[in-house]
Write a protein that holds these residues in place. Structure first.
Motif, PDB file in Angstrom:
ATOM      1  N   ALA A 160       0.818  -1.219   0.000  1.00 37.08           N
ATOM      2  CA  ALA A 160       0.000   0.000   0.000  1.00 37.08           C
ATOM      3  C   ALA A 160       0.850   1.268   0.000  1.00 37.08           C
ATOM      4  CB  ALA A 160      -0.928   0.006   1.212  1.00 37.08           C
ATOM      5  N   HIS A 161       2.123   1.160   0.433  1.00 36.47           N
ATOM      6  CA  HIS A 161       3.037   2.320   0.485  1.00 36.47           C
ATOM      7  C   HIS A 161       4.120   2.190  -0.593  1.00 36.47           C
ATOM      8  CE1 HIS A 161       1.298   2.643   4.541  1.00 36.47           C
ATOM      9  NE2 HIS A 161       1.687   3.896   4.539  1.00 36.47           N
ATOM     10  N   ARG A 162       3.750   1.648  -1.764  1.00 40.45           N
ATOM     11  CA  ARG A 162       4.776   1.336  -2.774  1.00 40.45           C
ATOM     12  C   ARG A 162       5.599   2.553  -3.155  1.00 40.45           C
ATOM     13  NH1 ARG A 162       4.542  -3.619  -4.780  1.00 40.45           N
ATOM     14  NH2 ARG A 162       5.926  -3.069  -6.489  1.00 40.45           N
ATOM     15  N   GLY A 163       5.004   3.738  -3.106  1.00 34.08           N
ATOM     16  CA  GLY A 163       5.753   4.925  -3.478  1.00 34.08           C
ATOM     17  C   GLY A 163       6.801   5.316  -2.453  1.00 34.08           C
ATOM     18  N   ALA A 164       6.609   4.901  -1.185  1.00 30.32           N
ATOM     19  CA  ALA A 164       7.526   5.295  -0.119  1.00 30.32           C
ATOM     20  C   ALA A 164       8.500   4.191   0.254  1.00 30.32           C
ATOM     21  CB  ALA A 164       6.726   5.716   1.122  1.00 30.32           C
ATOM     22  N   ALA A 165       8.114   2.940   0.077  1.00 31.47           N
ATOM     23  CA  ALA A 165       8.963   1.823   0.500  1.00 31.47           C
ATOM     24  C   ALA A 165      10.131   1.634  -0.459  1.00 31.47           C
ATOM     25  CB  ALA A 165       8.132   0.550   0.577  1.00 31.47           C
ATOM     26  N   PRO A 166      11.325   1.345   0.077  1.00 24.35           N
ATOM     27  CA  PRO A 166      12.487   1.091  -0.792  1.00 24.35           C
ATOM     28  C   PRO A 166      12.293  -0.164  -1.634  1.00 24.35           C
ATOM     29  CG  PRO A 166      13.153   1.520   1.489  1.00 24.35           C
ATOM     30  CD  PRO A 166      11.672   1.330   1.499  1.00 24.35           C
ATOM     31  N   GLY A 167      13.138  -0.283  -2.668  1.00 28.15           N
ATOM     32  CA  GLY A 167      12.991  -1.394  -3.606  1.00 28.15           C
ATOM     33  C   GLY A 167      13.115  -2.757  -2.977  1.00 28.15           C
ATOM     34  N   GLY A 168      14.040  -2.915  -2.035  1.00 35.05           N
ATOM     35  CA  GLY A 168      14.216  -4.209  -1.387  1.00 35.05           C
ATOM     36  C   GLY A 168      12.976  -4.657  -0.639  1.00 35.05           C
ATOM     37  N   TRP A 169      12.326  -3.724   0.051  1.00 32.46           N
ATOM     38  CA  TRP A 169      11.105  -4.061   0.772  1.00 32.46           C
ATOM     39  C   TRP A 169       9.967  -4.363  -0.202  1.00 32.46           C
ATOM     40  CZ3 TRP A 169      10.997  -6.029   5.184  1.00 32.46           C
ATOM     41  CH2 TRP A 169      11.824  -5.605   6.226  1.00 32.46           C
ATOM     42  N   ARG A 170       9.907  -3.655  -1.312  1.00 30.03           N
ATOM     43  CA  ARG A 170       8.853  -3.922  -2.294  1.00 30.03           C
ATOM     44  C   ARG A 170       9.010  -5.322  -2.880  1.00 30.03           C
ATOM     45  NH1 ARG A 170      10.159   1.352  -4.136  1.00 30.03           N
ATOM     46  NH2 ARG A 170      10.980   0.486  -6.092  1.00 30.03           N
ATOM     47  N   ARG A 171      10.257  -5.709  -3.174  1.00 29.01           N
ATOM     48  CA  ARG A 171      10.488  -7.056  -3.708  1.00 29.01           C
ATOM     49  C   ARG A 171      10.119  -8.111  -2.678  1.00 29.01           C
ATOM     50  NH1 ARG A 171      14.991  -4.302  -5.786  1.00 29.01           N
ATOM     51  NH2 ARG A 171      16.289  -4.987  -4.034  1.00 29.01           N
ATOM     52  N   TRP A 172      10.463  -7.861  -1.411  1.00 33.89           N
ATOM     53  CA  TRP A 172      10.127  -8.812  -0.348  1.00 33.89           C
ATOM     54  C   TRP A 172       8.608  -8.961  -0.236  1.00 33.89           C
ATOM     55  CZ3 TRP A 172       7.341  -7.853   4.168  1.00 33.89           C
ATOM     56  CH2 TRP A 172       7.313  -8.898   5.101  1.00 33.89           C
ATOM     57  N   ALA A 173       7.886  -7.849  -0.239  1.00 35.37           N
ATOM     58  CA  ALA A 173       6.430  -7.897  -0.130  1.00 35.37           C
ATOM     59  C   ALA A 173       5.824  -8.637  -1.312  1.00 35.37           C
ATOM     60  CB  ALA A 173       5.867  -6.482  -0.037  1.00 35.37           C
ATOM     61  N   GLU A 174       6.366  -8.421  -2.496  1.00 44.47           N
ATOM     62  CA  GLU A 174       5.864  -9.107  -3.684  1.00 44.47           C
ATOM     63  C   GLU A 174       6.002 -10.614  -3.531  1.00 44.47           C
ATOM     64  OE1 GLU A 174       4.332  -9.359  -7.657  1.00 44.47           O
ATOM     65  OE2 GLU A 174       4.503  -7.612  -6.328  1.00 44.47           O
ATOM     66  N   GLU A 175       7.128 -11.072  -2.983  1.00 53.67           N
ATOM     67  CA  GLU A 175       7.350 -12.502  -2.801  1.00 53.67           C
ATOM     68  C   GLU A 175       6.419 -13.079  -1.744  1.00 53.67           C
ATOM     69  OE1 GLU A 175      11.439 -12.795  -1.844  1.00 53.67           O
ATOM     70  OE2 GLU A 175      12.132 -12.200  -3.840  1.00 53.67           O
ATOM     71  N   VAL A 176       6.117 -12.294  -0.698  1.00 51.45           N
ATOM     72  CA  VAL A 176       5.226 -12.775   0.361  1.00 51.45           C
ATOM     73  C   VAL A 176       3.786 -12.850  -0.142  1.00 51.45           C
ATOM     74  CG1 VAL A 176       4.211 -12.216   2.612  1.00 51.45           C
ATOM     75  CG2 VAL A 176       6.670 -11.967   2.256  1.00 51.45           C
ATOM     76  N   LEU A 177       3.331 -11.795  -0.802  1.00 50.40           N
ATOM     77  CA  LEU A 177       1.931 -11.728  -1.228  1.00 50.40           C
ATOM     78  C   LEU A 177       1.667 -12.522  -2.493  1.00 50.40           C
ATOM     79  CD1 LEU A 177       1.309  -7.920  -0.634  1.00 50.40           C
ATOM     80  CD2 LEU A 177       0.627  -9.824   0.844  1.00 50.40           C
ATOM     81  N   ARG A 178       2.660 -12.580  -3.384  1.00 52.09           N
ATOM     82  CA  ARG A 178       2.487 -13.313  -4.638  1.00 52.09           C
ATOM     83  C   ARG A 178       3.713 -14.192  -4.846  1.00 52.09           C
ATOM     84  NH1 ARG A 178      -0.106  -8.484  -5.016  1.00 52.09           N
ATOM     85  NH2 ARG A 178       1.827  -7.318  -4.982  1.00 52.09           N
ATOM     86  N   PRO A 179       3.789 -15.291  -4.083  1.00 51.85           N
ATOM     87  CA  PRO A 179       4.985 -16.139  -4.138  1.00 51.85           C
ATOM     88  C   PRO A 179       5.240 -16.680  -5.534  1.00 51.85           C
ATOM     89  CG  PRO A 179       3.193 -17.265  -3.011  1.00 51.85           C
ATOM     90  CD  PRO A 179       2.766 -15.834  -3.194  1.00 51.85           C
ATOM     91  N   ALA A 180       6.513 -16.824  -5.855  1.00 51.87           N
ATOM     92  CA  ALA A 180       6.899 -17.298  -7.178  1.00 51.87           C
ATOM     93  C   ALA A 180       6.449 -18.744  -7.388  1.00 51.87           C
ATOM     94  CB  ALA A 180       8.421 -17.202  -7.347  1.00 51.87           C
ATOM     95  N   VAL A 181       5.980 -19.018  -8.581  1.00 52.58           N
ATOM     96  CA  VAL A 181       5.580 -20.362  -8.961  1.00 52.58           C
ATOM     97  C   VAL A 181       6.719 -20.993  -9.754  1.00 52.58           C
ATOM     98  CG1 VAL A 181       3.878 -21.687 -10.287  1.00 52.58           C
ATOM     99  CG2 VAL A 181       3.173 -19.650  -9.028  1.00 52.58           C
ATOM    100  N   ASP A 182       6.925 -22.278  -9.568  1.00 55.22           N
ATOM    101  CA  ASP A 182       7.950 -22.973 -10.329  1.00 55.22           C
ATOM    102  C   ASP A 182       7.660 -22.795 -11.823  1.00 55.22           C
ATOM    103  OD1 ASP A 182       9.889 -24.637 -11.325  1.00 55.22           O
ATOM    104  OD2 ASP A 182       8.865 -26.487 -10.794  1.00 55.22           O
ATOM    105  N   TRP A 183       8.534 -22.088 -12.520  1.00 56.39           N
ATOM    106  CA  TRP A 183       8.244 -21.715 -13.898  1.00 56.39           C
ATOM    107  C   TRP A 183       8.164 -22.941 -14.805  1.00 56.39           C
ATOM    108  CZ3 TRP A 183      11.581 -22.761 -17.938  1.00 56.39           C
ATOM    109  CH2 TRP A 183      12.913 -23.042 -17.615  1.00 56.39           C
ATOM    110  N   ARG A 184       8.919 -23.990 -14.473  1.00 57.40           N
ATOM    111  CA  ARG A 184       8.876 -25.191 -15.301  1.00 57.40           C
ATOM    112  C   ARG A 184       7.504 -25.857 -15.229  1.00 57.40           C
ATOM    113  NH1 ARG A 184      13.804 -24.579 -13.080  1.00 57.40           N
ATOM    114  NH2 ARG A 184      15.629 -24.784 -14.454  1.00 57.40           N
ATOM    115  N   ALA A 185       6.972 -25.955 -14.008  1.00 53.67           N
ATOM    116  CA  ALA A 185       5.652 -26.563 -13.848  1.00 53.67           C
ATOM    117  C   ALA A 185       4.575 -25.706 -14.510  1.00 53.67           C
ATOM    118  CB  ALA A 185       5.342 -26.753 -12.360  1.00 53.67           C
TER     119      ALA A 185
END
Length: 350
Positions: A160-185
């Motif tokens: 919700a604070h994407r404009g204020a949060a640093p890039g590292g925190w944004r990437r971390w939040a992205e992984e928590v909320l939308r975890p990566a799927v095994d691309w091969r599967a």
């Protein structure tokens, strides 16, 4: 030490971490040397007298370790340096020489595991202050379920604070909320789904007469057509051949059950299709600019049941949806906005 003042300062600096900062339970140690440390159970141990700004900086620092689960990920004697580099990359420089990618002379934006590899290759300045395990312990502040809920709540606040949060925190939040799927599967699922309609088709044909016999009549038999797949490979200079070969191998594995495959190499223009049986037979040609509109146009002319595109995404795309399903394998993907909305997308891990 005034923990309330330090926490208030920390919240004003990083409001997206407020839930985590208030979840910390302070434990004071009147006889200890000045400092702020935290254990894996979310107890923050404070002692001595530090300015609110410095103590608040340490609170944000320790919350970074806890949210990213650094205590559980720890390995090797250089872990404090490596994990500090990941955390402090998203913090303003403190009033003392702290560990960070900049002070170590390392690239920003990496995970602690990668910094751990790099730290072993450099001479670390001796004056840098690294976080160490606290000499104190305390009771668990929350259960594993409560901790998991807190992590997701903080990730939602960062989102919700994407404009204020640093890039590292944004990437971390992205992984928590939308975890990566095994691309091969995911690739295998999308390809099989795209070919599902083709493999389900049957029709009558006189090329193979029916086994049923009727006097003076030749009956057709039911036949199942072989699915046709077009693979468009971005062979511009921006895509590494090693990565293309790796993804081609995965496509090969999915299609091994039986499909007619035509591979079209494309840079600024589409090269002639190559009919292949295995990925190893593909000759990658090209190396100029990129315009995959030409490759998709050439693929459409083959009337495939499915088109698979291998690219880094740095290309113009057709404005309208092709008549056949398209799966795009993004190698080292750019901004997802660069990918057309009409395609299924698989983000290939580098």
């Amino acid at each position: 030490m005034n923990v309330a003042a330090a926490r208030l300062w920390a919240v004003t600096q990083a409001p997206y971490l407020a839930s985590a900062l208030f979840a910390l339970r302070p434990i004071e140690h009147p006889d200890g040397p000045p400092g702020v440390s935290a254990d894996a159970d979310w107890n923050v141990h404070v002692s001595g007298d530090l300015p609110a700004e410095e103590a608040g900086w340490w609170l944000i620092h320790h919350v970074g370790h806890l949210l990213r689960d650094h205590p559980a990920r720890a390995r090797g004697e250089s872990w404090p340096l490596a994990s500090d580099a990941e955390v402090n990359d998203d913090l303003p420089p403190p009033p003392f020489p702290a560990v960070s990618p900049d002070t170590l002379g390392l690239p920003p934006g990496l995970l602690a595991e990668r910094y751990l590899e790099l730290v072993g290759l450099i001479d670390v300045p001796p004056e840098l202050v690294a976080c160490s395990a606290p000499p104190y312990t305390g009771p668990a502040v929350m259960t594993d379920v409560e901790r998991s809920l807190l992590v997701r709540a903080v990730a939602a606040d960062i989102d919700a604070h994407r404009g204020a949060a640093p890039g590292g925190w944004r990437r971390w939040a992205e992984e928590v909320l939308r975890p990566a799927v095994d691309w091969r599967a995911l690739l295998a699922t999308l390809v099989r789904h795209g070919l599902g309609r083709a493999t389900g088709r049957v029709d009558y044909s006189y090329a193979r007469p029916s086994r049923r016999s009727v006097p003076s009549v030749v009956l057709p038999s039911l036949v199942r057509p072989v699915p046709r797949v077009a693979v468009v490979v971005d062979t511009s200079g921006s895509v590494r051949e090693e990565a293309l070969r790796r993804v081609l191998g995965e496509v090969d594995g999915v299609l091994r059950a039986g499909a007619q495959v035509d591979v079209i190499c494309c840079d600024a223009a589409a090269h002639p299709p190559q009919r292949v049986r295995r990925a190893q037979e593909v000759t990658l040609v090209g190396g100029g600019g990129t315009d995959l509109r030409e490759g998709l146009k050439a693929a459409g002319a083959l009337h495939p049941d499915l088109t698979v595109v291998l690219t880094d995404g740095d290309t113009p795309w057709p404005a309208t949806r092709p008549r056949h399903p398209v799966v795009i394998c993004l190698i080292t993907p750019p901004d997802p906005a660069a990918v057309p909305a009409w395609a299924h997308v698989v983000r290939v891990e580098s």
